[in-house]
Design an enzyme around this catalytic site. Structure first.
Site, PDB file in Angstrom:
ATOM      1  N   GLY A 132     -30.582 -17.886  10.163  1.00 21.15           N
ATOM      2  CA  GLY A 132     -30.678 -17.421  11.199  1.00 21.15           C
ATOM      3  C   GLY A 132     -29.393 -17.026  12.461  1.00 21.15           C
TER       4      GLY A 132
ATOM      5  N   GLU B 143      -4.201   0.860  11.019  1.00 22.96           N
ATOM      6  CA  GLU B 143      -3.021   0.512  10.195  1.00 22.96           C
ATOM      7  C   GLU B 143      -3.065   1.077   9.001  1.00 22.96           C
ATOM      8  OE1 GLU B 143      -0.292  -1.700  12.496  1.00 22.96           O
ATOM      9  OE2 GLU B 143      -1.706  -2.187  14.207  1.00 22.96           O
TER      10      GLU B 143
HETATM   11  N1  CAA Z   1       8.877   3.239   5.418  1.00 21.10           N
HETATM   12  C1  CAA Z   1      10.028   4.367   6.173  1.00 21.10           C
HETATM   13  N2  CAA Z   1       9.927   5.289   4.562  1.00 21.10           N
HETATM   14  C2  CAA Z   1       9.000   5.484   4.312  1.00 21.10           C
HETATM   15  C3  CAA Z   1       7.148   4.401   3.549  1.00 21.10           C
HETATM   16  C4  CAA Z   1       7.989   3.420   4.465  1.00 21.10           C
HETATM   17  N3  CAA Z   1       7.173   2.680   4.585  1.00 21.10           N
HETATM   18  N4  CAA Z   1       6.902   4.781   3.126  1.00 21.10           N
HETATM   19  C5  CAA Z   1       7.160   6.396   2.929  1.00 21.10           C
HETATM   20  N5  CAA Z   1       7.989   6.539   2.925  1.00 21.10           N
HETATM   21  C6  CAA Z   1       8.619   8.242   2.948  1.00 21.10           C
HETATM   22  C7  CAA Z   1       9.496   8.244   2.309  1.00 21.10           C
HETATM   23  O1  CAA Z   1      10.221   7.504   1.325  1.00 21.10           O
HETATM   24  C8  CAA Z   1       9.460   9.447   1.403  1.00 21.10           C
HETATM   25  O2  CAA Z   1      10.694  10.344   1.924  1.00 21.10           O
HETATM   26  P1  CAA Z   1      11.604  10.923   1.080  1.00 21.10           P
HETATM   27  O3  CAA Z   1      11.185  12.175   1.398  1.00 21.10           O
HETATM   28  O4  CAA Z   1      13.352  11.160   1.546  1.00 21.10           O
HETATM   29  O5  CAA Z   1      12.081  10.591   0.245  1.00 21.10           O
HETATM   30  C9  CAA Z   1       8.406  10.388   2.383  1.00 21.10           C
HETATM   31  O6  CAA Z   1       8.019   9.518   3.315  1.00 21.10           O
HETATM   32  C10 CAA Z   1       7.377  10.051   1.853  1.00 21.10           C
HETATM   33  O7  CAA Z   1       6.802   9.663   1.281  1.00 21.10           O
HETATM   34  P2  CAA Z   1       5.434   9.442   0.338  1.00 21.10           P
HETATM   35  O8  CAA Z   1       5.479  10.568  -0.667  1.00 21.10           O
HETATM   36  O9  CAA Z   1       4.811   8.537  -0.345  1.00 21.10           O
HETATM   37  O10 CAA Z   1       4.421   9.745   1.082  1.00 21.10           O
HETATM   38  P3  CAA Z   1       3.135  10.459   1.149  1.00 21.10           P
HETATM   39  O11 CAA Z   1       2.279  11.175   2.231  1.00 21.10           O
HETATM   40  O12 CAA Z   1       2.478  10.157  -0.154  1.00 21.10           O
HETATM   41  O13 CAA Z   1       1.989   9.512   2.153  1.00 21.10           O
HETATM   42  C11 CAA Z   1       1.011   6.637   2.624  1.00 21.10           C
HETATM   43  C12 CAA Z   1       2.203   8.258   1.868  1.00 21.10           C
HETATM   44  C13 CAA Z   1       1.166   5.305   2.081  1.00 21.10           C
HETATM   45  C14 CAA Z   1      -0.429   6.797   1.867  1.00 21.10           C
HETATM   46  C15 CAA Z   1       1.460   6.999   3.974  1.00 21.10           C
HETATM   47  O14 CAA Z   1       0.376   8.420   4.638  1.00 21.10           O
HETATM   48  C16 CAA Z   1       0.092   6.237   4.827  1.00 21.10           C
HETATM   49  O15 CAA Z   1       0.653   4.911   4.428  1.00 21.10           O
HETATM   50  N6  CAA Z   1      -1.189   6.747   4.991  1.00 21.10           N
HETATM   51  C17 CAA Z   1      -1.356   6.109   6.162  1.00 21.10           C
HETATM   52  C18 CAA Z   1      -1.610   5.659   7.473  1.00 21.10           C
HETATM   53  C19 CAA Z   1      -1.778   5.418   8.011  1.00 21.10           C
HETATM   54  O16 CAA Z   1      -1.805   3.535   7.892  1.00 21.10           O
HETATM   55  N7  CAA Z   1      -2.589   5.238   9.493  1.00 21.10           N
HETATM   56  C20 CAA Z   1      -2.928   4.429  10.492  1.00 21.10           C
HETATM   57  C21 CAA Z   1      -2.590   4.931  11.828  1.00 21.10           C
HETATM   58  S1  CAA Z   1      -2.351   4.064  13.334  1.00 21.10           S
HETATM   59  C22 CAA Z   1      -3.568   3.363  13.490  1.00 21.10           C
HETATM   60  O17 CAA Z   1      -4.679   2.905  12.645  1.00 21.10           O
HETATM   61  C23 CAA Z   1      -4.297   3.282  15.331  1.00 21.10           C
HETATM   62  C24 CAA Z   1      -4.377   2.137  15.830  1.00 21.10           C
HETATM   63  O18 CAA Z   1      -3.724   3.006  17.520  1.00 21.10           O
HETATM   64  C25 CAA Z   1      -4.070   1.178  15.721  1.00 21.10           C
END
Ligand code: CAA
Length: 378
Positions: free
Chosen positions: A345, A368
């Site tokens: 509790g 993030e």
């Molecule tokens: N580092 C560098 N480049 C990267 C990468 C990385 N970690 N991940 C992907 N890329 C690049 C890829 O190489 C690719 O590049 P090219 O086209 O040149 O080959 C490009 O990015 C696109 O990659 P994807 O096709 O994999 O991208 P996607 O559109 O499918 O998205 C995802 C991938 C992982 C889903 C991404 O959108 C993601 O991480 N989403 C979550 C976002 C997030 O974490 N948001 C939180 C916001 S911050 C917050 O929380 C607020 C705060 O203040 C705390």
């Protein structure tokens, strides 16, 4: 020497000791007020700056502490052990605002922004998410249109901005060429306090990390000179993803700190509280909870430090950072739930801190990058 210190260098041990002492002596006394009154601990900012905790990885030439990323994870963990709100104020500032300027900024941008950020005389934030765009980060709608004189006109809304209501400097992501999808995104540095056309939204009322101020940011007819572009045009998505890779190590460390708080409080409680004629710590069900909590929290720290060491060594760490964040955030929520169960509790009321740990831990599975996105990255 405990098992954490045994894995660390002399310098990292000293950083951990300093962070632990500061957290216990200065942050902990404020932690309940920060949570209960949704209080932004402004008085901690200059002290955090003096210790180097607001410019952990910034080189000395720009006024930073020039420490490695493992040290950064240790600092965030120790702060989160006593106050998760303070730890995220520090981590969003260091890994989401300072790091991209350090990694992608030109000399003029680094010289202009890093010294005051590292000193804590300015605070930073990161604006990627939008009301309709969270996990699908490439679907940016906040627009940046280049004008004939080279300035950029920004219009749109950004959501869930940690430090938004108090930040001076923002790393902002915008869409310029929607037809190019993620290759049409730019990154900018914005002076939030003296750029016309920027409005800070209302402070969100949250379940946890209540002292960490969060708001939206509105941009309407906001003009930025070309000097504010961060990195090359079209490089914004890559900058955002690389920034989040490092940020996720910070959130993993935050989750480790919250989980450790749940474990340490529960262990003390279990040694004091008696049932059936002996302390509940002598009952095997309680021992099993504590054993499981300690394994998962130590495992989470090992994953976070592995990702940080890879970053320090210049090795790829995207997958390792996602693994650390996923595992640590789930371990923290689990530890907080078990902590409440051990407290019975008393765990459900605000007299003890363990209910706060659950509310604070939950966000580590969301911001993030949600746990679902970490699994996708892995
Ligand atoms: N580092 C560098 N480049 C990267 C990468 C990385 N970690 N991940 C992907 N890329 C690049 C890829 O190489 C690719 O590049 P090219 O086209 O040149 O080959 C490009 O990015 C696109 O990659 P994807 O096709 O994999 O991208 P996607 O559109 O499918 O998205 C995802 C991938 C992982 C889903 C991404 O959108 C993601 O991480 N989403 C979550 C976002 C997030 O974490 N948001 C939180 C916001 S911050 C917050 O929380 C607020 C705060 O203040 C705390």
């Amino acid at each position: 020497m405990d098992s954490i210190d045994a894995e660390l260098s002399e310098e990292q041990r000293l950083v951990r000791k300093m962070a632990k002492e500061f957290a216990g002596d200065v942050v902990q006394p404020l932690a309940r007020k920060v949570d209960h009154e949704h209080y932004f601990p402004q008085e901690l900012i200059p002290k955090l700056g003096e210790l180097g905790f607001l410019g952990v990885n910034v080189p000395e030439t720009f006024g930073g502490a020039a420490l490695d990323y493992v040290s950064y994870a240790l600092i965030v963990e120790e702060l989160a052990r006593v106050c998760a709100s303070t730890s995220v104020i520090v981590s969003a500032h260091n890994s989401l605002c300072i790091w991209p300027i350090l990694a992608y900024g030109n000399e003029e941008q680094k010289t202009r922004y890093l010294p005051s950020l590292a000193a804590g005389s300015t605070l930073g934030c990161f604006a990627l998410s939008e009301p309709g765009t969270g996990s699908d980060a490439a679907r940016q709608t906040c627009s940046a249109v280049e004008q004939d004189d080279g300035t950029w006109k920004i219009d749109g809304v950004k959501n869930w901005i940690t430090n938004g209501p108090v930040a001076d400097v923002c790393v902002l992501f915008t869409m310029t060429h929607p037809e190019r999808k993620h290759k049409g995104i730019n990154a900018f540095i914005v002076d939030l306090k003296n750029t016309p056309g920027v409005t800070i939204g209302k402070r969100e009322e949250k379940l946890g990390i209540c002292g960490s101020p969060t708001s939206s940011l509105m941009f309407e007819n906001t003009f930025l000179p070309p000097s504010q572009l961060l990195g090359a045009p079209g490089e914004g998505f890559k900058i955002a993803m690389a920034t989040l890779d490092g940020g996720r190590i910070g959130i993993a460390a935050q989750a480790v700190g919250i989980g450790r708080a749940a474990l340490e409080d529960s262990l003390s409680y279990a040694k004091e509280r008696e049932a059936f004629g002996k302390p509940i710590a002598e009952h095997q069900s309680i021992q099993n909870y504590l054993a499981d909590m300690s394994c998962r929290i130590d495992g989470a720290r090992l994953l976070a430090h592995r990702a940080a060491r890879r970053k320090d060594r210049g090795l790829p760490y995207t997958k390792e950072a996602a693994q650390a964040k996923l595992f640590a955030s789930e371990a923290a929520v689990d530890a907080a739930l078990k902590g409440i169960q051990i407290h019975g509790g008393y765990g459900y009321v605000k007299e003890f801190n363990v209910e706060r740990y659950l509310r604070d831990a939950k966000i580590t599975e969301i911001y993030e990058g949600t746990s679902e996105i970490q699994r996708l990255v892995i």
